[in-house]
Design a protein around this motif. Sequence first.
Motif, short mmCIF file in Angstrom:
data_model
loop_
_atom_site.label_atom_id
_atom_site.label_comp_id
_atom_site.label_asym_id
_atom_site.label_seq_id
_atom_site.Cartn_x
_atom_site.Cartn_y
_atom_site.Cartn_z
N SER A 210 6.75 -38.02 -1.77
CA SER A 210 6.02 -36.88 -1.98
C SER A 210 6.89 -35.62 -1.35
CB SER A 210 4.86 -36.93 -1.06
OG SER A 210 4.91 -37.32 0.22
N ILE A 211 7.61 -35.85 -0.26
CA ILE A 211 8.41 -34.94 0.17
C ILE A 211 9.44 -34.37 -0.72
CG2 ILE A 211 10.00 -34.05 1.85
CD1 ILE A 211 8.12 -36.02 3.83
N LEU A 212 10.18 -35.40 -1.42
CA LEU A 212 11.20 -35.08 -2.36
C LEU A 212 10.53 -33.98 -3.66
CD1 LEU A 212 14.05 -35.23 -3.71
CD2 LEU A 212 13.24 -37.28 -4.72
N GLY A 213 9.27 -34.72 -3.93
CA GLY A 213 8.56 -33.78 -5.01
C GLY A 213 8.23 -32.63 -4.72
N VAL A 214 7.68 -32.36 -3.39
CA VAL A 214 7.42 -30.87 -2.98
C VAL A 214 8.71 -29.94 -2.96
CG1 VAL A 214 6.77 -29.49 -0.86
CG2 VAL A 214 5.33 -31.42 -1.53
N THR A 215 9.65 -30.69 -2.38
CA THR A 215 10.81 -29.74 -2.29
C THR A 215 11.50 -29.27 -3.55
OG1 THR A 215 11.46 -31.05 -0.21
CG2 THR A 215 13.22 -29.90 -1.00
N MET A 216 11.38 -30.19 -4.60
CA MET A 216 12.22 -29.93 -5.93
C MET A 216 11.18 -29.07 -6.57
SD MET A 216 13.84 -32.83 -8.24
CE MET A 216 12.52 -33.96 -8.41
N CYS A 276 6.98 -30.77 5.79
CA CYS A 276 7.92 -30.02 5.47
C CYS A 276 8.12 -28.70 6.18
CB CYS A 276 7.80 -29.60 3.98
SG CYS A 276 8.01 -30.79 2.74
N ALA A 277 7.18 -28.05 6.52
CA ALA A 277 7.44 -26.76 7.11
C ALA A 277 8.25 -26.70 8.47
CB ALA A 277 6.10 -25.99 7.33
N PRO A 278 8.03 -27.73 9.22
CA PRO A 278 8.95 -27.89 10.48
C PRO A 278 10.15 -28.47 10.07
CG PRO A 278 6.84 -29.11 10.85
CD PRO A 278 7.09 -28.79 9.29
N TYR A 282 14.27 -28.36 4.90
CA TYR A 282 13.67 -28.03 3.76
C TYR A 282 13.88 -26.70 3.26
CZ TYR A 282 9.26 -26.50 1.25
OH TYR A 282 8.40 -26.11 0.40
N TRP A 283 13.96 -25.48 4.20
CA TRP A 283 13.99 -24.35 3.85
C TRP A 283 15.31 -24.05 3.62
CZ3 TRP A 283 9.57 -22.05 3.41
CH2 TRP A 283 8.47 -22.61 4.29
N LEU A 284 16.57 -24.83 4.04
CA LEU A 284 17.88 -24.71 3.74
C LEU A 284 18.21 -24.92 2.26
CD1 LEU A 284 20.01 -25.17 6.84
CD2 LEU A 284 19.63 -23.15 5.76
N THR A 285 17.33 -26.13 1.95
CA THR A 285 17.48 -26.66 0.34
C THR A 285 17.03 -25.60 -0.37
OG1 THR A 285 17.51 -28.72 1.43
CG2 THR A 285 17.18 -28.64 -0.94
#
Lengths: 365, 349
Positions: A210-216, A276-278, A282-285
């Motif tokens: 789920s985290i990969l999905g959100v980041t992409m 993700c937010a912490p 995530y933000w750098l990607t």
Amino acid sequence: MLSIFAETKGCLYMQITRLVKSVVSRTTLAIGDGANDVGMLQEADIGVGISGVEGMRAVMASDFAIAQFRFLERLLLVHGHWCYRRISMMICYFFYKNITFGFTLFWFEAYTSFSGQPAYNDWYMSSYNVFFTSLPVIALGVFDHDVSARLCMKYPLLYQEGVQNLLFNWVLILGWMFNGLLSSIIIYLLTANSITGQAFRKDGQVADYSILGVTMYTCVVWTVNCQMALSINYFTWIQHLFIWGSIALWYIFLVVYGSIPSTLSTTAYKVLVEACAPSILYWLTTLLVISALLPLLSYRAFQIRFRPMEHDRIQIQRRRSESLERDVAQSRLSESSETRNSSDLPAEVRIRIDSLKASSRRKNS
Amino acid sequence: MSSYTPSSSAGGVGSADSAAPRRNSKRPKYSKFTQQELPACKPILTPRWVISAFMLVSIVFIPIGVVSLLASRDVVEIIDRYETECVPQNFRNNRVSFIQSDANKTCTRRLTVTKHMKQPIYVYYQLDNFYQNHRRYVKSRSDSQLRDNSSWNDVSSCKPEDDSNGLPIVPCGLIAWSLFNDTYNFSLNNQQLAVNKREISWKSDRDHKFGNDVLPRNFQNGTLKGGKSLDPTVPLSQQEDLIVWMRTAALPTFRKLYGKIERDLQPNEVIHVTLENNYNTYSFNGKKKLVLSTTSWLGGKNDFLGIAYLTIGGLCFFLALSFTVVYLVKPRRLGDPSYLSWNRNPGGH
């Protein structure tokens, strides 16, 4: 090719239009104001009706209605030019954004042994074209200008861009699609290789599906909206609101969707707020997707420098003549009233005035 | 096509005939929005903007790349691949039958610490070639059953692991059935190294997705055991290994958190690992690795981000330089109206 008829029967108008269409095989425009023009207006590709002394029948049968014949000039040169550009850009951009989105799904499939598992949550996928990328397209399709109305009327040959189909040819369409493919590859590779594998936060947690999905998805939304910002030339508060607002809407959606009970939000439950937010990674990607914008930026810089289109040249000339007028006004203010002749103007301003005079002389000759 | 002189009238749409009396005018009300004359900024890609944009990107990206790379280099990681070596020699040709037999599966490994590792040190198990993201696998679970004791019967989405011997399985589904069951025991200088196995899963999972009144029932009761068995007296919200496992991984190579070691490790210390090699990855040629890793502010060890930032920053710097060279070497007066195509070919197209 321009044909003018008067005092003829309505059915003859229609037959003549049909004949012209079949012989010349170009887009035809018919303009008329009376009931006897109705057949011709419907037969032609574009019918322009004039509302006025002869009633509204022509207007009801037409595609465009104007109040006086002289408005035809503005209809064609200003609105025609703008609409051509808007529609062509909108279609190309629409393909681009969906190709970017769809191909990230495809690259992910290669790593799920093509089992059909989508990379994103269902709700993200359904709302992509509805919430996060639709408003900027509307801003492009309804409000974009490349050149102002005054300059469209001043340089009527700009209309030739539409006649020669310079903004909607196969090269451009395939170019945008290729840009979409490239963006999707960059986004997928950068996200999949940064986030997965090792811990993605200081507390040792590992990124799951789920985290990969959100980041992409975050990267896709940013890329697609920033490409829009790079492509349009006209920023009012509407464009700013729609483009940056769509991106903000994605984060708001994540927070809201993530806080409804996990019976409904399944894999998205608290995914932004908790996971993700912490995570700085995530933000750098997300920041790294600026690299997906570089191809278009380089191409546009290269194109404006080496092969500018007419509207690019006119925009730049407008910018220069605006600054020239400012310089002239400035120098007039700073000079005393006796020394008003041009030899006391700064050299650069003098050169610019001379070149503008020469060009207007050339135009009038 | 003959040259065209622009008409002198700049009549806007809606500008009424000036001779008509005002009170009969049908002119629509003027508004900046409908006349598309909103205040706007019209940026143009002039040379200054292009070069500044590229330079800005490279000035921001190169330091971030350096910092990320340094953070990644600070992380100390020990990876030990053990699935082949933990199979005794005589079974090397038939590893699947070994793993399915009742033979002794204990294996001892030695890990040497290369650099000082600050606590907490995270212990992971890493699996390769295991497609936890396969569609049928991901679907094979029942979220309502996991959350709530009253839905213990809701096993429809869990086929084929929905019931056994006529009774529903709690927790049902392939994901739970294939729970990883290798165990690791660490000792240093003949002293047990404690591994903290609490709070290794996401808090939202423990609190909201796995109920504290749901107990395992009829689990791993069939003929084929897929993985670990669960203690039927411990509710699911405290079965952290299960919770961690059920967060399906994104890609076929993945790590999952096993526990945390809460003491520092000094260089050249040798850790003895006593592991139980229970999990069958041999049927699909999967690899098993034990990973001990510290973390930095950025996370685990991954040079990719740092290298990507440096590459893109460098590329932008190179583009900025080449555009500067191009603009200096061949300065073209953009905005010179003599370049407009209809001014260059006054005779026509």
